[in-house]
Motif scaffolding. Structure first.
Motif, PDB file in Angstrom:
ATOM      1  N   PHE A 195       0.660  -0.938   0.050  1.00  0.00           N
ATOM      2  CA  PHE A 195       0.205  -0.392   0.267  1.00  0.00           C
ATOM      3  C   PHE A 195       0.467   1.435   0.132  1.00  0.00           C
ATOM      4  CE2 PHE A 195      -2.915  -2.793   2.730  1.00  0.00           C
ATOM      5  CZ  PHE A 195      -3.604  -3.092   1.403  1.00  0.00           C
ATOM      6  N   GLY A 196       2.377   0.939   0.358  1.00  0.00           N
ATOM      7  CA  GLY A 196       3.283   2.618   0.481  1.00  0.00           C
ATOM      8  C   GLY A 196       3.003   2.677   2.123  1.00  0.00           C
ATOM      9  N   GLU A 197       3.760   3.604   1.642  1.00  0.00           N
ATOM     10  CA  GLU A 197       4.433   3.722   3.746  1.00  0.00           C
ATOM     11  C   GLU A 197       2.170   4.186   4.285  1.00  0.00           C
ATOM     12  OE1 GLU A 197       7.084   7.226   6.574  1.00  0.00           O
ATOM     13  OE2 GLU A 197       7.633   5.889   4.703  1.00  0.00           O
ATOM     14  N   ARG A 198       2.134   5.688   3.905  1.00  0.00           N
ATOM     15  CA  ARG A 198       1.200   6.474   4.084  1.00  0.00           C
ATOM     16  C   ARG A 198       0.022   5.718   5.109  1.00  0.00           C
ATOM     17  NH1 ARG A 198       0.354  12.402   5.651  1.00  0.00           N
ATOM     18  NH2 ARG A 198       2.315  12.253   4.622  1.00  0.00           N
ATOM     19  N   ALA A 199       0.100   4.622   3.894  1.00  0.00           N
ATOM     20  CA  ALA A 199      -1.656   4.094   2.970  1.00  0.00           C
ATOM     21  C   ALA A 199      -1.098   2.699   4.521  1.00  0.00           C
ATOM     22  CB  ALA A 199      -1.735   3.696   2.146  1.00  0.00           C
ATOM     23  N   GLY A 200      -0.435   1.909   4.513  1.00  0.00           N
ATOM     24  CA  GLY A 200       0.195   0.958   4.889  1.00  0.00           C
ATOM     25  C   GLY A 200      -0.069   1.436   6.682  1.00  0.00           C
ATOM     26  N   PHE A 201       1.186   2.634   7.373  1.00  0.00           N
ATOM     27  CA  PHE A 201       1.148   2.159   8.339  1.00  0.00           C
ATOM     28  C   PHE A 201      -0.891   3.090   8.340  1.00  0.00           C
ATOM     29  CE2 PHE A 201       5.263   4.659   8.911  1.00  0.00           C
ATOM     30  CZ  PHE A 201       5.736   3.562   8.514  1.00  0.00           C
ATOM     31  N   PHE A 202      -1.759   3.574   8.695  1.00  0.00           N
ATOM     32  CA  PHE A 202      -2.931   3.636   8.710  1.00  0.00           C
ATOM     33  C   PHE A 202      -3.753   2.561   8.531  1.00  0.00           C
ATOM     34  CE2 PHE A 202      -7.317   3.561   7.533  1.00  0.00           C
ATOM     35  CZ  PHE A 202      -7.888   4.432   8.622  1.00  0.00           C
ATOM     36  N   VAL A 203      -3.300   1.284   7.369  1.00  0.00           N
ATOM     37  CA  VAL A 203      -4.020   0.041   7.885  1.00  0.00           C
ATOM     38  C   VAL A 203      -3.228  -1.086   8.697  1.00  0.00           C
ATOM     39  CG1 VAL A 203      -3.916  -2.004   6.620  1.00  0.00           C
ATOM     40  CG2 VAL A 203      -4.084   0.179   4.862  1.00  0.00           C
TER      41      VAL A 203
END
Length: 608
Positions: free
Chosen positions: A210-218
């Motif tokens: 998902f990428g860094e920002r979206a991955g962190f959110f998930v």
């Protein structure tokens, strides 16, 4: 510099122990709040609006803040099979790699949780309930604090050990599944704790996919969801109840009373051990403590009386493992949360299969000793020769545990209280029982709660990692992929269930049961429903399968638990050989429930 680092490690150890042991007070408060709610609701018809959120907040605080204590005492669950295959020098290097992986994983998790916590503080998120507390804000901040404490303690462990992309990956789900499995196996082979293993793989998958920002959110969303599961609070309550009962001497009194009441017949001690194991399972819900108690109490007694060593060892392991199935089984609680089914119905469904297994064990014992009387001499305690009515006075050792079991299970099945509330009442009841036996001291209660914090603190981080991994895997389509594979099998539906059972058996050779549940059940449960089967029935099969895993070599936990307390001369290989007939009996019980589902489902149907 070296002196400063050593000083830091020592100070951090002290802080972690102080906070971890202090968390035991939070669990005391949580038990009191839950029990108070039951009394106010049903005794005075005046339910509170604050007890549920307060209990969840107290228990979540104890779970998360105890992590430094767990790490300091090295109580994380991990697989160390590679340690037996390499030299001490190589293993030392691998241990350092493990700790560095753990530091990296928790650091990334802290980054993932940081932004949601800051935003929650800025908005002061509230629960939206009648109380409308700031619990969501508190829990998000709490996770960050727990991760920071985790990091600092991991850093202290590293010091001590040294001194003594944004685009979606162009991969098919098949390749991603393969990479996840290989990564899990590689990290576990290195001995990385299972919680860190699943967290590391989930973080890497989320960031790369998902990428860094979206991955962190998930990741943050998946991890934070765990602390909102109110039913999970029942686990530390039942663990605390078991620890208090273990330290109060009730198991020894129960065994002595049952042995005398059983009278004189060949194999009586072995049979009474199975009966006592059922009672202990219904009092605790956890397997390890029960096997340790039986190993300390019953095994020396049987060996002293001349019982066959293999028969005695097999009985202790098999009967002790009944706690995985007989309510209030912690395995069933975790399964119920993962499959999102009624835990009360799971308890009802598992009662008959649990008694069925105990009956198979007893029948096997009686047949074996009749065929070969030398296996089990007749019990010669003078009291066993008394008339039945004169032996009734020895029932006093059964009354208190019987009343506690009836009370806890009674309020669950009658619908008077939830499983969590019943667990709180059971914890209070255990304290009352200890007090009535004049075994209740501050030291005993403190040690019981500290052991509870260590046990549950190691469990919760494994749950966090497993939930995070399966949540991300489902988001990228993994769940649908695996469900498609299972439903596409060109076999009868019942054999699909058999395939699932075989998968669980294979996973049981290298994974802890909690990880198995959270990795497989969210995928298996929808398939079970699609095939037209009852997930409650499947939960009983799952628990019976886990019970087989507890005994199965080479990593059967029950065997290692018994080895830790067995008399000198009892070797692990001997324990492995001794449990083989009982594994066969468990397999028979599993297939009976598999092909005759009513064995599990008739009692839950009466609760509708």
């Amino acid at each position: 510099m070296n002196r400063f680092l050593a000083r830091y490690a020592n100070v951090m150890d002290g802080i972690s122990v102080f906070i971890g042991q202090g968390c035991s007070m939070l669990l005391f408060a949580c038990i009191a709040v839950s029990a108070f709610e039951v009394v106010m609701r049903y005794g005075f018809d005046s339910p509170t609006v604050w007890s549920t959120e307060l209990a969840m907040t107290l228990c979540a605080s104890a779970w998360v803040l105890s992590v430094g204590y767990v790490v300091e005492r090295n109580r994380h669950i991990s697989i160390t099979m590679i340690q037996m295959l390499v030299s001490p020098k190589v293993w030392r290097l691998l241990r350092l790699i493990q700790m560095l992986i753990a530091v990296g994983a928790i650091f990334i998790l802290t980054l993932a949780l940081w932004d949601p916590a800051i935003k929650a503080l800025q908005r002061m998120e509230t629960s939206g309930t009648a109380l409308n507390s700031i619990q969501p804000t508190y829990l998000k901040v709490l996770l960050v604090v727990g991760c920071i404490l985790y990091l600092f303690q991991l850093a202290a462990n590293v010091i001590r050990w040294v001194h003594n992309t944004e685009e979606r990956l162009p991969m098919g789900i098949e390749l991603i599944t393969l990479l996840i499995v290989v990564s899990l196996l590689a990290l576990m082979a290195l001995g990385v704790p299972l919680g860190i293993t699943t967290l590391t793989v989930s973080l890497a998958t989320a960031i790369l996919y998902f990428g860094e920002r979206a991955g962190f959110f998930v990741v943050a969303a998946n991890v934070g969801e765990v602390l909102h599961k109110y039913e999970l609070i029942a686990v530390p309550f039942f663990v605390f109840m078991a620890n208090v009962l273990e330290r109060s001497g009730i198991a020894r009194s129960l065994f002595d009373s049952m042995a005398i009441m059983g009278g004189r017949f060949r194999g009586s001690v072995a049979v009474q051990t199975c009966v006592v194991a059922v009672v202990l399972a219904a009092m605790s819900g956890i397997m390890g403590g029960e096997i340790v108690m039986l190993g300390l109490i019953a095994l020396p007694q049987m060996l002293r009386l001349g019982y066959d060593r293999k028969l005695s060892i097999g009985i202790i392991c098999a009967a002790g493992a009944l706690a995985t199935l007989i309510p209030p089984s912690v395995v069933l609680i975790i399964y119920g949360l993962a499959a999102q089914v009624s835990i009360t119905k799971l308890f009802a469904a598992s009662a008959v299969p649990g008694l069925l297994l105990a009956s198979l064990f007893i029948t096997y014992i009686l047949i074996r000793v009749r065929m070969n009387p030398a296996l089990a001499p007749i019990y010669d305690i003078p009291e066993t020769g008394l008339p039945f009515f004169k032996r009734l006075k020895f029932l006093k050792g059964v009354i208190l545990p019987g009343a506690l079991i009836a009370g806890v299970l009674g309020v669950i099945y009658s619908g008077v209280a939830t499983v969590t509330e019943a667990a709180a009442l059971g914890a209070v009841g255990a304290i009352v029982v200890a007090g009535m036996r004049k075994e209740l001291t501050w030291t005993m209660a403190r040690d019981a709660m500290r052991q509870t914090v260590l046990t549950v603190g190691s469990i919760i981080w494994l749950v966090l990692g497993a939930v995070s991994l399966i949540g991300i895997y489902n988001r990228i389509g993994g769940g649908e992929f695996l469900r498609g594979l299972l439903t596409a099998l060109d076999i009868a539906p019942i054999w699909v269930i058999v395939v699932m059972m075989l998968i669980v058996m294979v996973l049981g050779t290298f994974l802890e049961w909690i990880a198995i549940i959270f990795i497989t059940v969210p995928i298996f449960a929808p398939v079970v429903v699609d095939l037209g089967f009852d997930p409650i029935w499947f939960g009983v099969l799952f628990a019976m399968n886990i019970q087989i895993y507890y005994l199965s070599p080479p990593f059967g936990p029950a065997c290692f638990f018994l080895k830790s307390v067995a008399p000198k001369g009892v070797e692990l290989q001997e324990i492995f050989r001794a449990v083989l007939p009982f594994i066969g009996l468990q397999a028979i019980g599993l297939f009976l429930v598999l092909f005759f589902p009513e064995l599990a489902l008739w009692l839950p149907s009466m609760l509708d």
